[in-house]
Scaffold this active site. Structure first.
Site, PDB file in Angstrom:
ATOM      1  N   HIS A   1       0.805  -1.219   0.000  1.00  0.00           N
ATOM      2  CA  HIS A   1       0.000   0.000   0.000  1.00  0.00           C
ATOM      3  C   HIS A   1       0.841   1.273   0.000  1.00  0.00           C
ATOM      4  O   HIS A   1       0.355   2.329   0.384  1.00  0.00           O
ATOM      5  CB  HIS A   1      -0.951  -0.006   1.211  1.00  0.00           C
ATOM      6  CG  HIS A   1      -2.010  -1.068   1.097  1.00  0.00           C
ATOM      7  ND1 HIS A   1      -2.841  -1.415   2.133  1.00  0.00           N
ATOM      8  CD2 HIS A   1      -2.368  -1.863   0.060  1.00  0.00           C
ATOM      9  CE1 HIS A   1      -3.667  -2.382   1.735  1.00  0.00           C
ATOM     10  NE2 HIS A   1      -3.392  -2.667   0.483  1.00  0.00           N
TER      11      HIS A   1
ATOM     12  N   HIS B   1      -0.284 -16.109   7.396  1.00  0.00           N
ATOM     13  CA  HIS B   1       0.290 -15.001   6.614  1.00  0.00           C
ATOM     14  C   HIS B   1       1.532 -14.516   7.357  1.00  0.00           C
ATOM     15  O   HIS B   1       2.039 -15.211   8.247  1.00  0.00           O
ATOM     16  CB  HIS B   1      -0.746 -13.890   6.399  1.00  0.00           C
ATOM     17  CG  HIS B   1      -0.549 -13.187   5.089  1.00  0.00           C
ATOM     18  ND1 HIS B   1       0.517 -12.342   4.866  1.00  0.00           N
ATOM     19  CD2 HIS B   1      -1.255 -13.202   3.928  1.00  0.00           C
ATOM     20  CE1 HIS B   1       0.463 -11.878   3.619  1.00  0.00           C
ATOM     21  NE2 HIS B   1      -0.605 -12.393   3.028  1.00  0.00           N
TER      22      HIS B   1
ATOM     23  N   ASP C   1      -6.565 -13.398  -3.822  1.00  0.00           N
ATOM     24  CA  ASP C   1      -6.547 -14.467  -4.818  1.00  0.00           C
ATOM     25  C   ASP C   1      -7.055 -15.744  -4.176  1.00  0.00           C
ATOM     26  O   ASP C   1      -6.485 -16.201  -3.179  1.00  0.00           O
ATOM     27  CB  ASP C   1      -5.105 -14.704  -5.293  1.00  0.00           C
ATOM     28  CG  ASP C   1      -4.593 -13.554  -6.139  1.00  0.00           C
ATOM     29  OD1 ASP C   1      -5.053 -13.433  -7.278  1.00  0.00           O
ATOM     30  OD2 ASP C   1      -3.735 -12.793  -5.651  1.00  0.00           O
TER      31      ASP C   1
END
Ligand code: FMN
Length: 410
Positions: A17, A104, A357
């Site tokens: 970002h 993650h 995704d």
């Protein structure tokens, strides 16, 4: 650190970002004709939002060349490339202010740095791979012009949907099979050899899954959509072939060609496995069947009649096709609620928002190709510098025949 390679050095920068992502590439030979379009082709194959099978994050990923190129020709100086992040939505990630996403990189980044990007995956996001794909496109152009090297990757499985076993046999025979059975089955079938020798990117790109087999691709689409509809995700494998690789590439000990490939491939986010040539399957095949016998190809060059080795022996390329397979896990960020714990240790349930995704392998294909190109380019420059240095020495005429390649038999 964020740099890969010895003589062809790629440094990537950027978070998911921030203002832009990109790379600085040092060591590209001067005089290579290079345009933004050469790089854009691969970036567009990687970009999000290509089909219903990928994240809807809408990024065009147009590359801007910042340095190292003038009049469409490389100068030999560092090439800087940038791609703007244009479709960030930091508010999508408010739940993950409270929760580290299971599997993650949120928790481990905090453990490492004591601080992390406030939204998105930061540096662990696949946005980082834009710099790699751009660098790989440059390497590829040089490799194609100078050596005719071709690199093609394709999706070989999604979840339990695989290419037919004649093309891509399973890594290992299912347990309880007959341990007296020494047949090599189809592990190196004609179909696989043929596919690796002929597959092109145009053929791969006919399918949204990037699996170049119509029926399998259809089944993969269904599998990915099923994961998406269940607010879940699914993994898969990518197979890659490098054709026309000169023999002699790869350093014989720590930087073996396959070790460099494994390093490159396992540095791609979400990778969990790497197999070169016969891979795990090769462990089940007796040496008598697994060896790649030599043959004179009629031009004085030694070739091998089979290629279980995947084009590499002793860490050094032998001139046959180099092929390998990479396993990608199911992406971690899912919008299905999952019991887990917050950063403060209190138990809770995370249903991650954001655009993700459901399966990464269709988009991973150009990333795999890029990392392969970077490895080949780096190893070529290393080998060429060794050969150049050796060629500057006066020839030695007194070596025993066992030390050099005999000439008259070939
Ligand atoms: C092309 C590509 C797209 C990805 N997209 C996502 C995604 O949408 N959501 C997600 O959680 N992870 C995604 N990943 C994987 C994460 O970046 C990765 O899982 C995360 O950084 C943790 O690293 P690890 O899986 O290698 O341990 C993607 C990876 C690739 C190669």
């Amino acid at each position: 650190m964020s740099t890969f390679g010895t003589l062809f050095r790629v440094t990537t920068y950027g978070e998911s970002h921030c203002a832009s992502v990109g790379a600085i590439i040092d060591g590209c030979p001067p005089g290579l004709e290079l345009s933004a379009q050469d790089i854009q082709v691969q970036l567009s194959r990687r970009r999000p939002g290509q089909s219903d099978l990928t994240t809807p994050r809408n990024e065009k990923d147009f590359v801007q060349l910042q340095s190292g190129i003038e009049q469409g020709v490389t100068l030999g100086t560092p090439i800087a490339l940038l791609v703007k992040n244009e479709d960030q939505r930091p508010h999508d990630y408010t739940e993950t202010d409270l929760y580290p996403r299971p599997s993650h990189a949120d928790y481990t980044y905090l453990q490492k740095y004591g601080i992390k990007a406030s939204s998105g995956g930061g540096r662990s996001s696949a946005r980082e791979t834009i710099g790699r794909v751009a660098a790989g496109a440059i390497a590829e152009k040089y490799l194609k012009i100078v050596y005719g090297i071709e690199i093609v990757a394709f999706v070989s499985s999604v979840g339990k949907v695989h290419l037919p076993a004649t093309i891509a046999p399973p890594s290992l025979t299912p347990i309880n099979s007959d341990e007296e059975d020494d047949t090599a089955n189809d592990a190196l079938s004609k179909d696989l050899v043929n596919l690796l020798s002929t597959i092109s990117r145009d053929e791969v790109d006919k399918y949204p899954t990037r699996c170049p087999h119509p029926e399998t691709s259809e089944r993969m689409i269904k599998r990915i959509i099923r994961a998406k509809d269940a607010q879940d995700s699914i993994g898969g494998t990518v197979t890659c072939v490098i054709r026309n690789v000169p023999s002699g590439l790869g350093e014989p000990v720590f930087d073996k060609f396959e070790a460099s490939l494994a390093h490159a491939m396992l540095s791609i986010p979400a990778t969990k496995a790497f197999e070169i040539g016969s891979g795990f399957r090769g462990t089940e095949v007796p040496g008598s069947q697994h060896n790649d016998p030599f043959v004179n190809d009629g031009t004085g060059r030694l070739r091998t009649t089979s290629n279980w080795s995947g084009g590499i022996q002793g860490g050094i390329t032998n001139g046959e096709n180099v092929y390998f397979r990479i396993g990608f896990k199911s992406p971690a960020t899912i919008s299905q609620a999952q019991d887990t714990a917050k950063y403060d240790g209190t138990p809770g349930s995370l249903a991650a928002r954001g655009r993700h995704d459901p399966c990464v392998v269709p988009r991973a294909v150009p990333i795999v190709e890029a990392m392969a190109a970077i490895v080949v380019m780096d190893q070529l420059l290393i080998q060429n510098s060794r050969k150049t240095a050796a060629n500057l020495l006066p020839p030695i005429t007194t070596l025993p025949p066992t030390m050099v390649m005999p000439k008259k038999d070939f």
